[in-house]
Design an enzyme around this catalytic site. Structure first.
Site, PDB file in Angstrom:
ATOM      1  N   CYS A   1       1.044  -1.354  -0.112  1.00 22.85           N
ATOM      2  CA  CYS A   1      -0.005  -0.083   0.058  1.00 22.85           C
ATOM      3  C   CYS A   1       0.850   1.295   0.025  1.00 22.85           C
ATOM      4  O   CYS A   1       0.634   2.202  -0.779  1.00 22.85           O
ATOM      5  CB  CYS A   1      -1.010   0.014   1.431  1.00 22.85           C
TER       6      CYS A   1
ATOM      7  N   HIS B   1      -2.772   1.392   6.848  1.00 20.89           N
ATOM      8  CA  HIS B   1      -3.118   1.409   5.485  1.00 20.89           C
ATOM      9  C   HIS B   1      -3.012   2.828   4.967  1.00 20.89           C
ATOM     10  O   HIS B   1      -3.318   3.764   5.708  1.00 20.89           O
ATOM     11  CB  HIS B   1      -4.417   0.828   5.040  1.00 20.89           C
TER      12      HIS B   1
ATOM     13  N   ASP C   1      -7.500   4.685  -4.295  1.00 20.77           N
ATOM     14  CA  ASP C   1      -6.675   3.863  -3.725  1.00 20.77           C
ATOM     15  C   ASP C   1      -6.381   2.683  -4.384  1.00 20.77           C
ATOM     16  O   ASP C   1      -7.058   1.955  -4.782  1.00 20.77           O
ATOM     17  CB  ASP C   1      -7.389   3.165  -2.219  1.00 20.77           C
TER      18      ASP C   1
END
Length: 284
Positions: A72, A111, A126
């Site tokens: 991420c 995250h 994202d």
């Protein structure tokens, strides 16, 4: 992180994007879709003791020039640099992952995600959540079911944190709760260090990769188990056997330029320490 020296042309070529470059919602839709499909989620370097670097030069070397993916922080740091190079205004946030857990589980913020500010409103972008990363920007408001090229998604408010949910078949699966406060890059560095060095994190001992596939499918790899999930909730699973099958999946199905030497070392880690049985709930 300083975005100086970002190779916009190299990034757009890597993700196969040839559309408009105005900082609009339409462009953002194209960029999210292209990046998510071209650069797979993966955390393979962590298995070999390589802590991911988050500076733009390192991210470009690995994911643009090196033909690799990232997890991420790597994915969304690179994507953020790309958006900024095109003139987008955005805010960097963190989320509490609740995939496979209770929606109000007391989770740390591990995250990274982005909120892009547009005339139409604020949109979540994202490209770094693996098997449920939204393949389209999502209007950052609760109670609206939003179609993407893959799942239908929505946000619901849980104690002041908008929680992303994804509809899998007839059920709503929790993904993560968004903390609505801007984050400094130093906080990502701390969390990146934590997730890539903590002995209980799943990345140390397991081969993990994910990417969206054609016809609204998702493909996920967790050690020997490869899962293709369909939009109606069905899932097809197969078990890999031997170096040749692993190599094919890593290189051909996930498009990752992993050397034979590194792959052999990863398989040794899986043999010695990898989770047996069902995948970690984050990657089920």
């Amino acid at each position: 992180m300083d975005d100086g020296g970002f190779d916009q042309e190299g990034w757009l070529a890597r993700i196969g994007y040839s559309g408009g470059r105005a900082s609009t919602l339409e462009t953002l839709r194209g960029l999210v879709f292209a990046h998510a499909h071209a650069i797979s989620y993966e955390s393979l370097d962590i298995m070999l003791g390589r802590i991911p670097k988050l500076d733009v030069a390192s991210l470009q070397k690995k994911m643009i020039d090196g033909g690799r993916g990232g997890y991420c922080f790597e994915q969304n740091m690179l994507f953020r640099a790309g958006l900024r190079s095109l003139g987008y205004q955005l805010t960097s946030l963190q989320g509490r992952v609740v995939r496979g857990l209770d929606i109000d589980a007391p989770r740390p913020a591990i995250h990274m995600l982005l909120i892009v500010h547009l005339p139409e409103g604020d949109y979540l972008a994202d490209v770094g959540f693996g098997n449920l990363a939204p393949t389209a920007p999502l209007l950052f408001k609760p109670g609206i079911e939003q179609e993407t090229p893959h799942e239908t998604m929505r946000f619901i408010d849980v104690g002041g944190e908008l929680t992303l949910q994804s509809k899998l078949g007839d059920e709503w699966a929790h993904v993560y709760r968004v903390i609505p406060y801007p984050r400094y890059d130093g906080e990502y560095e701390i969390t990146n260090w934590f997730t890539s060095t903590h002995p209980d994190a799943p990345y140390h001992s397991n081969m993990i990769a994910a990417r969206p596939g054609p016809n609204r499918t998702r493909i996920t790899m967790f050690n020997a188990r490869v899962t293709v999930r369909y939009p109606d909730g069905r899932a097809e699973r197969r078990t890999l056997n031997g170096n040749k099958e692993y190599r094919h999946v890593v290189r051909e199905e996930f498009g990752l330029n992993v050397s034979q030497e590194d792959l052999a070392a990863m398989l040794e880690v899986v043999e010695q320490r990898g989770a047996k049985g069902a995948p970690h709930p984050f990657f089920s």
